[in-house]
Design a protein around this motif. Structure first.
Motif: not given
Length: 194
Positions: A3-12, A46-55, A65-74
């Motif tokens: 069961e998936l549960r919880g609060h997902v913060r999704l940006g686009c 801005k969404i990318t920055e927010a994902v990198i900074s855990l917001r 833009v490629q970033h060492p902390d990001l998984v990017i899936k086309r």
């Protein structure tokens, strides 16, 4: 299944949200009764920055833009071009309707040989599309935002440059094992591959 549960913060970007989320979220909400979403809409950078900074937990972004902390899936490709209506009003061929804050718009304007001498700027690609349908000028739009609106007489202008976009899912590398992110990722991939 688990069961998936919880609060997902999704940006686009709001335009990406309009052609993506209605096709994926309803099914997830039905299947996982404990899942909630907080949606945030902004430019992809801005969404990318927010994902990198855990917001944000996850982003659906254009040309990340490629970033060492990001998984990017086309997820899919898109194409930004100049669109106009067969009903364009006389004299409005030199009016450009666009979001000038988008990198794609700036790049295309530099490349385009056609001179536009009047501008309607809007932060809404849907408003730009609808103004072009109404004969207000030439709009810079992604094909996915035009979508089935082509039947309203919008056509891509030939002989003008276009810009290739990649729509990608992004999240922090340490969230790779998150069941929630895996399921959302798989649903988005399935939707875009259909």
């Amino acid at each position: 299944g688990e069961e998936l549960r919880g609060h997902v913060r999704l940006g686009c970007h709001v335009s990406v949200a309009q052609y993506t989320l209605p096709n994926v979220l309803p099914g997830l909400l039905k299947e996982f009764s404990e899942l909630e979403f907080a949606l945030e809409h902004d430019f992809s950078r801005k969404i990318t920055e927010a994902v990198i900074s855990l917001r944000l937990d996850i982003g659906i972004v254009v040309n990340p833009v490629q970033h060492p902390d990001l998984v990017i899936k086309r997820l899919c490709r898109d194409e930004v071009s100049f669109w106009t209506s067969e009903k364009i009003l006389a004299g409005n061929e030199r009016v450009l309707i666009a979001d000038h804050q988008l990198n794609q718009t700036q790049t295309l304007l530099k490349k385009a040989k056609t001179q536009f001498d009047r501008f309607v700027t809007t932060s809404s690609l849907e408003i730009a599309r609808d103004l072009a349908i109404g004969g207000g000028g030439v709009a810079v739009l992604p094909a996915r935002v035009v979508g089935c609106m082509a039947r309203h007489g919008l056509k891509k202008m030939s002989g003008l440059p276009s810009f290739q976009d990649e729509i990608c899912l992004i999240y922090r590398t340490e969230r790779r094992q998150s069941k929630t992110i895996q399921v959302i990722s798989s649903r988005l991939s399935t939707y875009f591959s259909e």
